[in-house]
Design a protein around this motif. Structure first.
Motif, short mmCIF file in Angstrom:
data_model
loop_
_atom_site.label_atom_id
_atom_site.label_comp_id
_atom_site.label_asym_id
_atom_site.label_seq_id
_atom_site.Cartn_x
_atom_site.Cartn_y
_atom_site.Cartn_z
N ARG A 168 -8.34 64.84 58.24
CA ARG A 168 -7.37 65.84 57.81
C ARG A 168 -7.70 67.21 58.40
NH1 ARG A 168 -6.64 67.69 51.48
NH2 ARG A 168 -5.26 69.47 51.87
N GLU A 220 -5.05 69.25 60.85
CA GLU A 220 -4.55 70.57 60.51
C GLU A 220 -5.00 71.61 61.53
OE1 GLU A 220 -5.66 71.38 56.50
OE2 GLU A 220 -4.22 69.94 55.66
N ASN A 239 13.05 72.22 61.15
CA ASN A 239 11.90 72.05 60.26
C ASN A 239 11.71 73.26 59.34
OD1 ASN A 239 11.14 69.50 61.22
ND2 ASN A 239 10.00 70.37 62.92
N ALA A 284 9.50 72.13 51.80
CA ALA A 284 8.15 71.56 51.81
C ALA A 284 7.38 72.01 53.05
CB ALA A 284 8.23 70.04 51.74
N PHE A 285 8.06 72.10 54.19
CA PHE A 285 7.39 72.53 55.42
C PHE A 285 7.01 74.00 55.33
CE2 PHE A 285 7.16 73.81 59.87
CZ PHE A 285 6.36 72.81 60.39
N GLY A 310 6.30 75.56 52.59
CA GLY A 310 5.13 75.59 51.72
C GLY A 310 3.86 75.15 52.45
N TYR A 311 4.01 74.22 53.37
CA TYR A 311 2.86 73.78 54.15
C TYR A 311 2.35 74.90 55.06
CZ TYR A 311 0.07 70.88 57.32
OH TYR A 311 -0.95 70.35 58.07
N LEU A 312 3.27 75.68 55.64
CA LEU A 312 2.87 76.81 56.45
C LEU A 312 2.14 77.86 55.61
CD1 LEU A 312 6.03 77.31 58.70
CD2 LEU A 312 3.84 76.31 59.38
N LYS A 313 2.60 78.03 54.38
CA LYS A 313 1.91 78.96 53.49
C LYS A 313 0.53 78.45 53.12
CE LYS A 313 2.69 81.63 49.27
NZ LYS A 313 3.61 81.87 48.13
N TYR A 314 0.41 77.15 52.95
CA TYR A 314 -0.88 76.56 52.61
C TYR A 314 -1.88 76.70 53.76
CZ TYR A 314 -4.10 72.57 52.88
OH TYR A 314 -5.19 71.78 53.10
N LEU A 315 -1.39 76.64 55.00
CA LEU A 315 -2.28 76.69 56.17
C LEU A 315 -2.89 78.06 56.39
CD1 LEU A 315 -0.29 74.55 58.75
CD2 LEU A 315 -2.39 73.93 57.56
N GLN A 342 5.66 83.24 58.13
CA GLN A 342 5.90 83.41 56.69
C GLN A 342 7.18 84.20 56.44
OE1 GLN A 342 3.73 81.67 54.85
NE2 GLN A 342 2.61 81.24 56.75
#
Length: 202
Positions: A31, A35, A56, A61-62, A64-69, A94
């Motif tokens: 993982r 990433e 995309n 959800a995508f 949110g994934y960018l925010k998580y990264l 963002q």
């Protein structure tokens, strides 16, 4: 009746099984690499344009994934980044306006061009701030008339020549300047070094 009520009591319900926490079989190495690769792909404006063209950025959800990264900005993770532009573009992603703008090819070309100019001039611009600047001269504020003039260095004395000037200027110089001067009582054999002759004889 009493037995029916006892069977319906909440104490007779079976206990729920404990929740199992998912654990990666390789301790998160796969993982981490996936990433890291995706984040570094964001350094390419063409790839961001590809994501925008495939809509995309319209997926919550995508986003949110960018925010998580964004955890890649932390010191313990940023040391693995080889292309630091990806973190800059991750921060820009963002913003919804930037995500929508990257769907247009002209904006993609503009972003790519600006990135190239940054790479081209980054070293020179950075050296302007890194290299030490020369100190100002202490007498720079004085007018030119009041500034002390540096002393003129004295010329070295001219060495005296031992060459005698002959009366006749038509006389040609001797072809053997280091020979025995005319009128000298020294013989030519006396000019040789006797130690050299002894070595040769041996």
């Amino acid at each position: 009746m009493a037995s029916k009520m006892e069977s319906d009591s909440p104490t007779d319900t079976p206990p729920s099984p404990p929740k199992t926490i998912y654990k990666d079989p390789d301790d998160g190495r796969q993982r981490f690499l996936l990433e890291l690769e995706f984040v570094q792909c964001l350094a390419n404006p063409t790839y961001i344009h590809y994501l925008a063209q495939n809509r995309n950025f319209e997926d919550e959800a995508f986003i949110g994934y960018l925010k998580y990264l964004q955890y890649w900005n932390r010191p313990e993770y940023i040391k693995f980044i080889m292309y630091p532009h990806c973190l800059y573009f991750l921060e820009l992603l963002q913003n919804a306006n930037f995500r929508n703008a990257m769907a247009h090819p002209s904006n993609k070309e503009l972003t790519h061009r600006q990135q190239f100019y940054f790479w081209k001039n980054y070293r020179n611009n950075r050296l302007k701030h890194i290299l030490p600047k020369p100190l100002p001269e202490p007498n720079a504020a004085l007018p030119a008339s009041t500034q002390p003039q540096p002393p003129v260095p004295a010329l070295p004395p001219v060495p005296a020549t031992n060459v005698a000037v002959t009366a006749s200027s038509t006389q040609a110089p001797s072809p053997m300047p280091y020979g025995v001067p005319p009128g000298s009582s020294l013989a030519k054999n006396d000019m040789r070094n006797p130690t050299v002759d002894k070595r040769k004889r041996k």
